[in-house]
Design a protein around this motif. Structure first.
Motif, PDB file in Angstrom:
ATOM      1  N   THR A   2       0.834  -1.188   0.000  1.00  0.00           N
ATOM      2  CA  THR A   2       0.000   0.000   0.000  1.00  0.00           C
ATOM      3  C   THR A   2       0.873   1.245   0.000  1.00  0.00           C
ATOM      4  O   THR A   2       2.069   1.174   0.291  1.00  0.00           O
ATOM      5  CB  THR A   2      -0.909   0.026   1.247  1.00  0.00           C
ATOM      6  OG1 THR A   2      -0.080   0.117   2.407  1.00  0.00           O
ATOM      7  CG2 THR A   2      -1.785  -1.201   1.319  1.00  0.00           C
ATOM      8  N   ILE A   3       0.263   2.361  -0.303  1.00  0.00           N
ATOM      9  CA  ILE A   3       0.996   3.622  -0.325  1.00  0.00           C
ATOM     10  C   ILE A   3       1.555   3.916   1.059  1.00  0.00           C
ATOM     11  O   ILE A   3       2.680   4.358   1.202  1.00  0.00           O
ATOM     12  CB  ILE A   3       0.081   4.775  -0.785  1.00  0.00           C
ATOM     13  CG1 ILE A   3      -0.308   4.572  -2.237  1.00  0.00           C
ATOM     14  CG2 ILE A   3       0.769   6.122  -0.617  1.00  0.00           C
ATOM     15  CD1 ILE A   3      -1.334   5.538  -2.731  1.00  0.00           C
ATOM     16  N   GLU A   4       0.770   3.645   2.107  1.00  0.00           N
ATOM     17  CA  GLU A   4       1.217   3.930   3.463  1.00  0.00           C
ATOM     18  C   GLU A   4       2.458   3.116   3.815  1.00  0.00           C
ATOM     19  O   GLU A   4       3.305   3.562   4.560  1.00  0.00           O
ATOM     20  CB  GLU A   4       0.092   3.647   4.464  1.00  0.00           C
ATOM     21  CG  GLU A   4      -1.052   4.665   4.390  1.00  0.00           C
ATOM     22  CD  GLU A   4      -1.988   4.441   3.210  1.00  0.00           C
ATOM     23  OE1 GLU A   4      -1.999   3.333   2.645  1.00  0.00           O
ATOM     24  OE2 GLU A   4      -2.696   5.379   2.843  1.00  0.00           O
ATOM     25  N   LYS A  10       2.131  10.202   5.613  1.00  0.00           N
ATOM     26  CA  LYS A  10       1.374  10.907   4.569  1.00  0.00           C
ATOM     27  C   LYS A  10       2.112  12.150   4.084  1.00  0.00           C
ATOM     28  O   LYS A  10       2.049  12.490   2.906  1.00  0.00           O
ATOM     29  CB  LYS A  10      -0.012  11.276   5.082  1.00  0.00           C
ATOM     30  CG  LYS A  10      -0.911  10.077   5.218  1.00  0.00           C
ATOM     31  CD  LYS A  10      -2.295  10.473   5.662  1.00  0.00           C
ATOM     32  CE  LYS A  10      -3.157   9.234   5.833  1.00  0.00           C
ATOM     33  NZ  LYS A  10      -4.512   9.576   6.226  1.00  0.00           N
ATOM     34  N   LEU A  13       4.540  11.098   1.556  1.00  0.00           N
ATOM     35  CA  LEU A  13       3.834  10.770   0.320  1.00  0.00           C
ATOM     36  C   LEU A  13       3.547  12.033  -0.490  1.00  0.00           C
ATOM     37  O   LEU A  13       3.802  12.079  -1.698  1.00  0.00           O
ATOM     38  CB  LEU A  13       2.528  10.042   0.635  1.00  0.00           C
ATOM     39  CG  LEU A  13       1.568   9.839  -0.529  1.00  0.00           C
ATOM     40  CD1 LEU A  13       2.191   8.945  -1.583  1.00  0.00           C
ATOM     41  CD2 LEU A  13       0.271   9.243  -0.038  1.00  0.00           C
ATOM     42  N   ARG A  41      -1.547  13.980 -10.740  1.00  0.00           N
ATOM     43  CA  ARG A  41      -2.285  12.715 -10.767  1.00  0.00           C
ATOM     44  C   ARG A  41      -1.411  11.588 -11.304  1.00  0.00           C
ATOM     45  O   ARG A  41      -1.439  10.473 -10.788  1.00  0.00           O
ATOM     46  CB  ARG A  41      -3.547  12.864 -11.620  1.00  0.00           C
ATOM     47  CG  ARG A  41      -4.426  11.670 -11.578  1.00  0.00           C
ATOM     48  CD  ARG A  41      -4.792  11.475 -10.134  1.00  0.00           C
ATOM     49  NE  ARG A  41      -5.901  10.578 -10.029  1.00  0.00           N
ATOM     50  CZ  ARG A  41      -6.089   9.809  -8.975  1.00  0.00           C
ATOM     51  NH1 ARG A  41      -5.266   9.857  -7.975  1.00  0.00           N
ATOM     52  NH2 ARG A  41      -7.122   9.033  -8.912  1.00  0.00           N
ATOM     53  N   GLN A  44       0.960  10.530  -8.561  1.00  0.00           N
ATOM     54  CA  GLN A  44       0.272   9.702  -7.558  1.00  0.00           C
ATOM     55  C   GLN A  44       0.058   8.284  -8.073  1.00  0.00           C
ATOM     56  O   GLN A  44       0.252   7.315  -7.332  1.00  0.00           O
ATOM     57  CB  GLN A  44      -1.063  10.327  -7.182  1.00  0.00           C
ATOM     58  CG  GLN A  44      -0.929  11.620  -6.418  1.00  0.00           C
ATOM     59  CD  GLN A  44      -2.269  12.295  -6.206  1.00  0.00           C
ATOM     60  OE1 GLN A  44      -3.328  11.695  -6.385  1.00  0.00           O
ATOM     61  NE2 GLN A  44      -2.229  13.556  -5.830  1.00  0.00           N
ATOM     62  N   ASP A  45      -0.321   8.159  -9.330  1.00  0.00           N
ATOM     63  CA  ASP A  45      -0.532   6.828  -9.915  1.00  0.00           C
ATOM     64  C   ASP A  45       0.774   6.051 -10.013  1.00  0.00           C
ATOM     65  O   ASP A  45       0.807   4.842  -9.781  1.00  0.00           O
ATOM     66  CB  ASP A  45      -1.184   6.943 -11.299  1.00  0.00           C
ATOM     67  CG  ASP A  45      -2.635   7.418 -11.228  1.00  0.00           C
ATOM     68  OD1 ASP A  45      -3.234   7.347 -10.137  1.00  0.00           O
ATOM     69  OD2 ASP A  45      -3.156   7.860 -12.273  1.00  0.00           O
ATOM     70  N   ILE A  47       3.322   6.339  -8.012  1.00  0.00           N
ATOM     71  CA  ILE A  47       3.640   5.914  -6.648  1.00  0.00           C
ATOM     72  C   ILE A  47       2.774   4.730  -6.250  1.00  0.00           C
ATOM     73  O   ILE A  47       3.254   3.739  -5.706  1.00  0.00           O
ATOM     74  CB  ILE A  47       3.467   7.091  -5.668  1.00  0.00           C
ATOM     75  CG1 ILE A  47       4.544   8.137  -5.923  1.00  0.00           C
ATOM     76  CG2 ILE A  47       3.507   6.603  -4.225  1.00  0.00           C
ATOM     77  CD1 ILE A  47       4.316   9.447  -5.206  1.00  0.00           C
ATOM     78  N   ARG A  48       1.492   4.830  -6.521  1.00  0.00           N
ATOM     79  CA  ARG A  48       0.550   3.764  -6.157  1.00  0.00           C
ATOM     80  C   ARG A  48       0.933   2.436  -6.813  1.00  0.00           C
ATOM     81  O   ARG A  48       0.802   1.375  -6.215  1.00  0.00           O
ATOM     82  CB  ARG A  48      -0.866   4.165  -6.563  1.00  0.00           C
ATOM     83  CG  ARG A  48      -1.923   3.185  -6.080  1.00  0.00           C
ATOM     84  CD  ARG A  48      -3.344   3.639  -6.373  1.00  0.00           C
ATOM     85  NE  ARG A  48      -3.658   4.885  -5.670  1.00  0.00           N
ATOM     86  CZ  ARG A  48      -3.792   6.072  -6.257  1.00  0.00           C
ATOM     87  NH1 ARG A  48      -3.622   6.186  -7.558  1.00  0.00           N
ATOM     88  NH2 ARG A  48      -4.083   7.139  -5.554  1.00  0.00           N
ATOM     89  N   GLN A  49       1.429   2.495  -8.045  1.00  0.00           N
ATOM     90  CA  GLN A  49       1.791   1.277  -8.767  1.00  0.00           C
ATOM     91  C   GLN A  49       3.216   0.808  -8.459  1.00  0.00           C
ATOM     92  O   GLN A  49       3.651  -0.225  -8.971  1.00  0.00           O
ATOM     93  CB  GLN A  49       1.621   1.505 -10.269  1.00  0.00           C
ATOM     94  CG  GLN A  49       0.170   1.687 -10.677  1.00  0.00           C
ATOM     95  CD  GLN A  49       0.011   1.930 -12.164  1.00  0.00           C
ATOM     96  OE1 GLN A  49       0.900   1.625 -12.961  1.00  0.00           O
ATOM     97  NE2 GLN A  49      -1.127   2.495 -12.558  1.00  0.00           N
TER      98      GLN A  49
END
Length: 69
Positions: A2-4, A10, A13, A41, A44-45, A47-49
């Motif tokens: 997860t991002i966390e 946060k 992040l 955006r 963020q994507d 990072i999420r991936q």
């Protein structure tokens, strides 16, 4: 992952996404095929991936002089 878990907190992040967004705005090639054209955006994507990693730098502490010596 997860991002966390990928980032210290946060705040880290947000700082990481902002830094990556500035890179994208300066001409860096996106690491993913994003639906959005907005740099924030896309960052963020990425990072999420898991395409962008966050590294905590070690803090260098200067030795202090003991005034009693």
């Amino acid at each position: 992952m997860t991002i966390e878990n990928a980032f210290h907190n946060k705040y880290s992040l947000v700082k990481g996404a902002a830094r990556r967004a500035r890179q994208l705005q300066s001409g860096a090639v996106p690491l993913i095929d994003a639906k959005s054209t907005k740099a924030c955006r896309v960052a963020q994507d990425e990072i999420r991936q898991g395409h962008v990693k966050f590294v905590l730098m070690e803090k260098v502490v200067a030795p202090t002089l003991d005034p009693t010596v």
